[in-house]
Write a protein that holds these residues in place. Structure first.
Motif, mmCIF file in Angstrom:
data_model
loop_
_atom_site.group_PDB
_atom_site.id
_atom_site.type_symbol
_atom_site.label_atom_id
_atom_site.label_comp_id
_atom_site.label_asym_id
_atom_site.label_seq_id
_atom_site.Cartn_x
_atom_site.Cartn_y
_atom_site.Cartn_z
ATOM 1 N N HIS A 181 0.851 -1.192 0.000
ATOM 2 C CA HIS A 181 0.000 0.000 0.000
ATOM 3 C C HIS A 181 0.882 1.237 0.000
ATOM 4 C CE1 HIS A 181 -3.746 -2.167 0.668
ATOM 5 N NE2 HIS A 181 -3.124 -2.884 1.566
ATOM 6 N N LEU A 182 0.671 2.127 -0.957
ATOM 7 C CA LEU A 182 1.461 3.346 -1.055
ATOM 8 C C LEU A 182 1.063 4.317 0.043
ATOM 9 C CD1 LEU A 182 3.517 4.916 -2.871
ATOM 10 C CD2 LEU A 182 1.511 5.927 -3.969
ATOM 11 N N ILE A 183 2.040 4.809 0.816
ATOM 12 C CA ILE A 183 1.738 5.768 1.870
ATOM 13 C C ILE A 183 2.308 7.152 1.593
ATOM 14 C CG2 ILE A 183 1.276 4.130 3.736
ATOM 15 C CD1 ILE A 183 4.139 4.389 4.646
ATOM 16 N N HIS A 184 3.413 7.243 0.872
ATOM 17 C CA HIS A 184 3.989 8.557 0.508
ATOM 18 C C HIS A 184 4.732 8.425 -0.808
ATOM 19 C CE1 HIS A 184 3.339 10.296 4.513
ATOM 20 N NE2 HIS A 184 3.837 9.184 5.027
ATOM 21 N N TYR A 185 4.813 9.545 -1.553
ATOM 22 C CA TYR A 185 5.678 9.561 -2.715
ATOM 23 C C TYR A 185 6.204 10.971 -2.947
ATOM 24 C CZ TYR A 185 1.473 11.057 -5.343
ATOM 25 O OH TYR A 185 0.354 11.721 -5.789
ATOM 26 N N SER A 186 7.231 11.042 -3.783
ATOM 27 C CA SER A 186 7.897 12.311 -4.051
ATOM 28 C C SER A 186 8.330 12.352 -5.511
ATOM 29 C CB SER A 186 9.118 12.455 -3.137
ATOM 30 O OG SER A 186 9.943 13.516 -3.564
ATOM 31 N N TYR A 187 8.080 13.496 -6.153
ATOM 32 C CA TYR A 187 8.514 13.662 -7.542
ATOM 33 C C TYR A 187 9.951 14.156 -7.627
ATOM 34 C CZ TYR A 187 3.587 13.531 -9.029
ATOM 35 O OH TYR A 187 2.299 13.174 -9.269
ATOM 36 N N GLU A 242 0.094 7.936 9.615
ATOM 37 C CA GLU A 242 0.468 8.973 10.562
ATOM 38 C C GLU A 242 1.932 9.362 10.405
ATOM 39 O OE1 GLU A 242 -2.785 7.614 13.942
ATOM 40 O OE2 GLU A 242 -0.722 6.908 14.033
ATOM 41 N N SER A 243 2.634 8.715 9.504
ATOM 42 C CA SER A 243 4.037 9.035 9.292
ATOM 43 C C SER A 243 4.176 10.282 8.428
ATOM 44 C CB SER A 243 4.742 7.857 8.620
ATOM 45 O OG SER A 243 4.115 7.553 7.389
ATOM 46 N N THR A 244 5.365 10.872 8.453
ATOM 47 C CA THR A 244 5.691 12.014 7.592
ATOM 48 C C THR A 244 6.988 11.721 6.865
ATOM 49 O OG1 THR A 244 6.887 13.131 9.380
ATOM 50 C CG2 THR A 244 4.556 13.688 9.089
ATOM 51 N N VAL A 245 7.198 12.408 5.752
ATOM 52 C CA VAL A 245 8.417 12.217 4.973
ATOM 53 C C VAL A 245 9.005 13.577 4.615
ATOM 54 C CG1 VAL A 245 7.803 9.977 3.974
ATOM 55 C CG2 VAL A 245 7.070 12.092 2.843
ATOM 56 N N SER A 246 10.253 13.556 4.193
ATOM 57 C CA SER A 246 10.907 14.766 3.703
ATOM 58 C C SER A 246 11.800 14.393 2.531
ATOM 59 C CB SER A 246 11.723 15.435 4.816
ATOM 60 O OG SER A 246 12.763 14.573 5.257
ATOM 61 N N GLU A 248 18.796 11.928 -3.235
ATOM 62 C CA GLU A 248 19.086 10.526 -2.916
ATOM 63 C C GLU A 248 18.486 10.044 -1.616
ATOM 64 O OE1 GLU A 248 21.187 12.991 -3.276
ATOM 65 O OE2 GLU A 248 22.674 13.066 -1.666
ATOM 66 N N HIS A 249 17.863 10.921 -0.844
ATOM 67 C CA HIS A 249 17.472 10.572 0.516
ATOM 68 C C HIS A 249 15.985 10.860 0.750
ATOM 69 C CE1 HIS A 249 18.409 11.053 5.084
ATOM 70 N NE2 HIS A 249 18.269 9.782 4.756
ATOM 71 N N PHE A 250 15.266 9.873 1.312
ATOM 72 C CA PHE A 250 13.815 10.017 1.495
ATOM 73 C C PHE A 250 13.417 9.360 2.822
ATOM 74 C CE2 PHE A 250 9.740 11.165 0.340
ATOM 75 C CZ PHE A 250 8.881 10.161 -0.084
ATOM 76 N N PRO A 251 13.716 9.999 3.949
ATOM 77 C CA PRO A 251 13.430 9.386 5.242
ATOM 78 C C PRO A 251 11.954 9.478 5.629
ATOM 79 C CG PRO A 251 14.428 11.530 5.547
ATOM 80 C CD PRO A 251 14.445 11.267 4.062
ATOM 81 N N LEU A 252 11.506 8.499 6.394
ATOM 82 C CA LEU A 252 10.138 8.443 6.904
ATOM 83 C C LEU A 252 10.196 8.506 8.427
ATOM 84 C CD1 LEU A 252 7.261 6.149 5.781
ATOM 85 C CD2 LEU A 252 7.946 6.103 8.173
ATOM 86 N N THR A 253 9.356 9.349 9.011
ATOM 87 C CA THR A 253 9.382 9.562 10.460
ATOM 88 C C THR A 253 8.024 9.278 11.075
ATOM 89 O OG1 THR A 253 11.112 11.245 10.277
ATOM 90 C CG2 THR A 253 9.791 11.262 12.286
#
Lengths: 115, 116
Positions: A44-50, A63-67, A72-77
């Motif tokens: 299940h997709l929860i976050h994505y970034s272009y 309830e998670s967040t990403v930045s 090269e870096h895509f952390p999930l918190t």
């Protein structure tokens, strides 16, 4: 060979703790994704970034967040982990190869257990 | 909401047998992908089928995309223990407006066990 890395591979923590799952790729891909997967089940997709400074929520509410400060870096918190967050978290990246060839490369995943 | 129904959910067979896994939807997809995932690892892409009616072969694996681009099948001939794993189909669709994000909708997966 896809070069996408996730750390840690396994994490067992107590309720209420703040955690960050790391994901890095060395392929220079603009697009990155986070999926949640229960054992033997669909993703299940929860976050994505272009790309840098771009983040969107996926189909599954989380309830998670990403930045995305670096390509090269895509952390999930998770600010405050709960037992319901127990799952496997998979990171993926892709480069636009045309509508028929947009292939996502997956990392090995982080198996999170919240006690 | 697009859904992909994958069947069977579990398959346990002996080495040398043939098997087919099905992936069905009421929605049309731009293309369809098949992944294999081993325990403790992420999914690895096996094939992408794009054209309705397309058939692709990868050694003992044969993939077919339905004429209407709503369904697909994976057939394995003479299964081997090394084929054991979770097989996932994923439909690829594109957001209206032409964004470059190819959204994947995954089926529930088929857990295949091939016994020696």
């Amino acid at each position: 060979e896809a070069d996408i890395y996730q750390t840690p591979r396994y994490l067992v923590i107590g309720t209420g703790k703040k955690i960050t799952l790391e994901c890095s790729q060395t392929m220079g891909h603009d697009k990155m994704y986070w999926y949640q997967q229960d054992p033997g089940m669909e993703l299940h997709l929860i976050h994505y970034s272009y790309g840098v400074n771009s983040t969107e929520k996926g189909d599954l509410s989380s309830e998670s967040t990403v930045s995305r400060i670096r390509t090269e870096h895509f952390p999930l918190t998770l600010e405050s982990a709960r037992p319901s967050h127990t799952s496997q978290y998979l990171c993926a990246s892709s480069d636009y190869g045309g509508r028929a060839a947009d292939t996502q490369y997956f990392g090995p995943g982080t198996r999170l257990t919240v006690l | 909401t697009q859904l992909l129904e994958q069947s069977p959910q579990f398959l346990s067979i002996q080495e040398g047998e043939n098997l087919t896994v099905y992936c069905n939807s009421s929605s049309v997809f731009s293309s369809l992908q098949w992944y294999r995932q081993e325990p403790g690892e992420g999914p690895v892409l096996l094939v992408t089928v794009v054209t309705g009616g397309e058939v692709k072969k990868l050694k003992r694996l044969t993939f077919q995309f339905g004429d209407a681009r709503k369904d697909s099948s994976l057939h394995i001939t003479a299964a081997q223990p090394g084929d054991t794993g979770l097989y996932l189909c994923a439909g690829v669709s594109w957001e209206a407006g032409g964004t470059s994000y190819g959204k994947l909708t995954f089926g529930q997966g088929t857990i295949l066990t091939v016994h020696p």
